[in-house]
Write a protein that holds these residues in place. Structure first.
Motif, PDB file in Angstrom:
ATOM      1  N   UNK A 215     -26.390  -1.792 -27.482  1.00  0.00           N
ATOM      2  CA  UNK A 215     -26.476  -3.205 -27.103  1.00  0.00           C
ATOM      3  C   UNK A 215     -26.166  -3.426 -25.636  1.00  0.00           C
ATOM      4  N   UNK A 216     -25.177  -2.711 -25.118  1.00  0.00           N
ATOM      5  CA  UNK A 216     -24.816  -2.854 -23.708  1.00  0.00           C
ATOM      6  C   UNK A 216     -25.935  -2.339 -22.806  1.00  0.00           C
ATOM      7  N   UNK A 217     -26.473  -1.161 -23.124  1.00  0.00           N
ATOM      8  CA  UNK A 217     -27.548  -0.587 -22.306  1.00  0.00           C
ATOM      9  C   UNK A 217     -28.799  -1.459 -22.339  1.00  0.00           C
ATOM     10  N   UNK A 218     -29.122  -2.010 -23.516  1.00  0.00           N
ATOM     11  CA  UNK A 218     -30.288  -2.894 -23.615  1.00  0.00           C
ATOM     12  C   UNK A 218     -30.084  -4.159 -22.779  1.00  0.00           C
ATOM     13  N   UNK A 244     -23.504  -2.442 -11.394  1.00  0.00           N
ATOM     14  CA  UNK A 244     -23.059  -1.059 -11.229  1.00  0.00           C
ATOM     15  C   UNK A 244     -21.595  -0.881 -11.544  1.00  0.00           C
ATOM     16  N   UNK A 245     -20.762  -1.821 -11.074  1.00  0.00           N
ATOM     17  CA  UNK A 245     -19.324  -1.723 -11.358  1.00  0.00           C
ATOM     18  C   UNK A 245     -19.044  -1.921 -12.841  1.00  0.00           C
ATOM     19  N   UNK A 246     -19.768  -2.859 -13.480  1.00  0.00           N
ATOM     20  CA  UNK A 246     -19.589  -3.079 -14.916  1.00  0.00           C
ATOM     21  C   UNK A 246     -19.957  -1.833 -15.712  1.00  0.00           C
ATOM     22  N   UNK A 247     -21.106  -1.247 -15.379  1.00  0.00           N
ATOM     23  CA  UNK A 247     -21.558  -0.066 -16.109  1.00  0.00           C
ATOM     24  C   UNK A 247     -20.650   1.132 -15.852  1.00  0.00           C
ATOM     25  N   UNK A 248     -20.092   1.234 -14.641  1.00  0.00           N
ATOM     26  CA  UNK A 248     -19.202   2.356 -14.326  1.00  0.00           C
ATOM     27  C   UNK A 248     -17.954   2.331 -15.188  1.00  0.00           C
ATOM     28  N   UNK A 249     -17.324   1.154 -15.292  1.00  0.00           N
ATOM     29  CA  UNK A 249     -16.098   1.066 -16.084  1.00  0.00           C
ATOM     30  C   UNK A 249     -16.404   1.215 -17.578  1.00  0.00           C
ATOM     31  N   UNK A 286      -6.705  -1.121 -16.704  1.00  0.00           N
ATOM     32  CA  UNK A 286      -6.219  -1.520 -15.391  1.00  0.00           C
ATOM     33  C   UNK A 286      -7.366  -1.949 -14.479  1.00  0.00           C
ATOM     34  N   UNK A 287      -8.548  -1.323 -14.650  1.00  0.00           N
ATOM     35  CA  UNK A 287      -9.700  -1.664 -13.810  1.00  0.00           C
ATOM     36  C   UNK A 287     -10.414  -2.928 -14.275  1.00  0.00           C
ATOM     37  N   UNK A 288     -10.358  -3.228 -15.579  1.00  0.00           N
ATOM     38  CA  UNK A 288     -11.099  -4.378 -16.103  1.00  0.00           C
ATOM     39  C   UNK A 288     -10.792  -5.694 -15.393  1.00  0.00           C
TER      40      UNK A 288
END
Length: 332
Positions: A215-218, A244-249, A286-288
């Motif tokens: 679901x996230x990738x779609x 990009x930052x969302x997908x990285x975390x 911590x990154x979220x």
């Protein structure tokens, strides 16, 4: 801790968390590092929650999910990390049977909530970017609340399933757990059908791992496709930076958690498995707040308004003015 023979052990009253016991020399550094990261994570998430609750401008679906994500992050970390910090400080690896079962249940509930909330947030961004005219109709408050309630129910069911699998076991092959918390995938059953338990474990991993990731990738595939049709280079850069930052975390969270969950099928050392667990229990929570909140203009404005309400901003300005005045006098 002496050597414990691998045998059928009945009436287990305690387990041994062997996550970082292989490297006693590095434990003081690990203690300071994990404690610092834990405190930063808790303060950041609580601050974001306070800002969202106190500011009416942020009572929107995106921030509603973000507030629940902060609660889930604090919950999943607080069920594991404080115990690890105490164990490192006291040089202990023991956890009681009841404590292990409680820790496992709470961590699964909060971890599944984290998992499902990340999926909802990706869908929220998909609707906002790809269908902006229908956003107010689709993402109505009662529907968002219903989705969060359903995710809580699914998290409770997952926790209940794992707890029942452990409770029905009358004897264990080993009381050593190759992690710093009670990881259900690391419990070795001796008197039960291991094939059935493995099938259940992998099935649950697929349901709570494969489908949310899909679901996230779609959602981000559709978002990126829409961004590519935007003519503004500046808008494309900001959008790609955010995605990009969302997908990285998300890759950090899912990669480390899935790796730890299925690591029992491979010969992974306790240190490596525990290190991977630190990534999704401490690093990603911590990154979220930074990735989803502190880079957000709405959160920044709300935080500044909160500081002005409490008078803290005036105190900071006054203190900085005194420092500048003192420095000017010294230079004269």
């Amino acid at each position: 801790l002496g050597y414990i023979e691998t045998q059928n052990i009945t009436r287990v009253t305690e387990f041994y968390l062997m996550g970082f016991s292989e490297d006693p020399e590095g434990q003081p550094f690990l203690f300071v590092l994990v404690l610092s990261m834990y405190l930063v994570m808790v303060l950041r998430n609580l601050l974001i929650t306070l800002v969202i609750i106190s500011d009416a401008h942020l009572h929107m679906p995106m921030y509603f999910f973000l507030c629940n994500l902060s609660f889930a992050d604090v919950g999943v970390t607080s069920t594991m990390v404080p115990k690890m910090i105490v164990d490192i400080h006291t040089h202990s690896t023991v956890i009681s049977y009841v404590g292990c079962l409680t820790q496992m249940s709470l961590s699964i509930i909060c971890g599944c909530m984290d998992d499902l909330l990340l999926t909802m947030m990706a869908y929220d961004r998909f609707v906002a970017i790809c269908h902006p005219l229908h956003y107010q109709v689709i993402m109505i408050p009662c529907r968002c609340g219903f989705w969060v309630s359903v995710s809580l129910v699914f998290s409770l069911l997952d926790s209940l399933l794992h707890s029942l699998m452990v409770l029905k076991v009358t004897c264990f092959m080993d009381v050593e757990i190759s992690n710093f918390f009670c990881d259900p995938s690391q419990l070795s059953f001796a008197c039960s059908d291991s094939f059935t338990s493995d099938i259940v474990k992998y099935l649950v991993g697929i349901i709570y791992g494969f489908f949310p990731i899909s679901g996230i990738l779609f959602s981000y595939y559709k978002i990126i496709s829409s961004i590519l049709r935007v003519p503004s280079p500046g808008g494309m850069y900001r959008a790609f930076s955010t995605c990009g930052s969302h997908l990285s975390v998300k890759c950090l969270f899912y990669g480390s958690s899935i790796g730890v969950y299925f690591s029992s099928a491979f010969s992974v050392s306790p240190g490596k498995g525990a290190l991977a667990s630190v990534v999704y229990t401490v690093v990603t929570p911590m990154l979220n707040p930074f990735i989803y909140s502190l880079r957000n203009r709405g959160i920044k404005r709300a935080l500044w308004r909160l500081l002005r309400k409490t008078g803290l901003s005036q105190s900071l300005c006054h203190a900085s003015g005194l420092l500048v005045g003192t420095a000017a006098k010294r230079s004269i």
